[in-house]
Design a protein around this motif. Structure first.
Motif, PDB file in Angstrom:
ATOM      1  N   GLY A   4      -2.371 -33.927   5.065  1.00 60.59           N
ATOM      2  CA  GLY A   4      -1.187 -33.630   4.268  1.00 60.59           C
ATOM      3  C   GLY A   4      -0.209 -34.773   4.152  1.00 60.59           C
ATOM      4  N   CYS A   5      -0.516 -35.931   4.756  1.00 62.20           N
ATOM      5  CA  CYS A   5       0.358 -37.100   4.687  1.00 62.20           C
ATOM      6  C   CYS A   5      -0.004 -37.949   3.483  1.00 62.20           C
ATOM      7  N   LEU A   6       1.018 -38.430   2.799  1.00 63.23           N
ATOM      8  CA  LEU A   6       0.824 -39.318   1.661  1.00 63.23           C
ATOM      9  C   LEU A   6       1.383 -40.684   2.009  1.00 63.23           C
ATOM     10  N   LYS A   7       0.532 -41.705   1.931  1.00 57.38           N
ATOM     11  CA  LYS A   7       0.943 -43.072   2.241  1.00 57.38           C
ATOM     12  C   LYS A   7       1.541 -43.732   1.014  1.00 57.38           C
ATOM     13  N   ALA A   8       2.181 -44.883   1.244  1.00 58.50           N
ATOM     14  CA  ALA A   8       2.913 -45.599   0.191  1.00 58.50           C
ATOM     15  C   ALA A   8       2.040 -45.871  -1.032  1.00 58.50           C
ATOM     16  N   ASP A   9       0.812 -46.342  -0.836  1.00 58.62           N
ATOM     17  CA  ASP A   9      -0.031 -46.653  -1.988  1.00 58.62           C
ATOM     18  C   ASP A   9      -0.358 -45.413  -2.799  1.00 58.62           C
ATOM     19  N   GLU A  10      -0.567 -44.289  -2.126  1.00 60.00           N
ATOM     20  CA  GLU A  10      -0.823 -43.026  -2.826  1.00 60.00           C
ATOM     21  C   GLU A  10       0.421 -42.563  -3.576  1.00 60.00           C
ATOM     22  N   LEU A  11       1.573 -42.705  -2.938  1.00 59.33           N
ATOM     23  CA  LEU A  11       2.826 -42.283  -3.567  1.00 59.33           C
ATOM     24  C   LEU A  11       3.138 -43.120  -4.798  1.00 59.33           C
ATOM     25  N   LEU A  12       2.889 -44.429  -4.719  1.00 58.87           N
ATOM     26  CA  LEU A  12       3.116 -45.291  -5.879  1.00 58.87           C
ATOM     27  C   LEU A  12       2.203 -44.883  -7.036  1.00 58.87           C
ATOM     28  N   GLU A  13       0.950 -44.599  -6.729  1.00 55.80           N
ATOM     29  CA  GLU A  13       0.005 -44.188  -7.774  1.00 55.80           C
ATOM     30  C   GLU A  13       0.405 -42.851  -8.393  1.00 55.80           C
ATOM     31  N   LEU A  14       0.799 -41.909  -7.553  1.00 57.81           N
ATOM     32  CA  LEU A  14       1.161 -40.576  -8.052  1.00 57.81           C
ATOM     33  C   LEU A  14       2.427 -40.590  -8.903  1.00 57.81           C
ATOM     34  N   ARG A  19       7.327 -50.479  -7.441  1.00 59.19           N
ATOM     35  CA  ARG A  19       8.017 -51.056  -6.285  1.00 59.19           C
ATOM     36  C   ARG A  19       8.396 -49.969  -5.279  1.00 59.19           C
ATOM     37  N   LEU A  20       8.278 -50.319  -4.005  1.00 56.73           N
ATOM     38  CA  LEU A  20       8.631 -49.380  -2.939  1.00 56.73           C
ATOM     39  C   LEU A  20      10.098 -48.994  -2.985  1.00 56.73           C
ATOM     40  N   ALA A  21      10.952 -49.942  -3.334  1.00 62.25           N
ATOM     41  CA  ALA A  21      12.389 -49.652  -3.404  1.00 62.25           C
ATOM     42  C   ALA A  21      12.681 -48.579  -4.449  1.00 62.25           C
ATOM     43  N   ASP A  22      11.985 -48.626  -5.576  1.00 62.01           N
ATOM     44  CA  ASP A  22      12.170 -47.611  -6.615  1.00 62.01           C
ATOM     45  C   ASP A  22      11.683 -46.247  -6.138  1.00 62.01           C
ATOM     46  N   LEU A  23      10.577 -46.235  -5.423  1.00 63.31           N
ATOM     47  CA  LEU A  23      10.042 -44.989  -4.878  1.00 63.31           C
ATOM     48  C   LEU A  23      11.030 -44.376  -3.892  1.00 63.31           C
ATOM     49  N   ARG A  24      11.551 -45.191  -2.981  1.00 62.13           N
ATOM     50  CA  ARG A  24      12.504 -44.695  -1.996  1.00 62.13           C
ATOM     51  C   ARG A  24      13.785 -44.196  -2.660  1.00 62.13           C
ATOM     52  N   ARG A  25      14.266 -44.907  -3.674  1.00 59.88           N
ATOM     53  CA  ARG A  25      15.470 -44.494  -4.398  1.00 59.88           C
ATOM     54  C   ARG A  25      15.241 -43.134  -5.060  1.00 59.88           C
ATOM     55  N   SER A  26      14.067 -42.949  -5.646  1.00 60.15           N
ATOM     56  CA  SER A  26      13.731 -41.677  -6.283  1.00 60.15           C
ATOM     57  C   SER A  26      13.673 -40.548  -5.260  1.00 60.15           C
TER      58      SER A  26
END
Length: 71
Positions: A4-14, A19-26
């Motif tokens: 059930g864990c989603l890693k950074a690369d999976e989260l960026l794709e989804l 950019r990680l900063a944009d993902l975290r801001r969202s």
């Protein structure tokens, strides 16, 4: 996805972010709780995403039943 864990690369794709900063801001704007791994890479779980969407109650450590590893 592992347990059930989603890693950074999976989260960026989804999400479609580059950019990680944009993902975290969202995630911050949407109230999605996440944790930071090595290199500041965020990861989260399906349960935390659902909790932010109001689809499942958020579980706190205090509400979690104790298991054999908690002793």
């Amino acid at each position: 996805m592992l347990n059930g864990c989603l890693k950074a690369d999976e989260l960026l794709e989804l999400t479609g972010y580059d950019r990680l900063a944009d993902l975290r801001r969202s995630f911050d704007a949407q109230g999605i709780r996440y944790h930071l791994g090595k290199g500041g890479k965020p990861w989260t779980t399906i349960d935390l995403i659902n909790a932010a969407a109001g689809l499942a109650p958020a579980n706190s450590e205090a509400e979690r039943p104790l298991g054999p590893d908690d002793v």
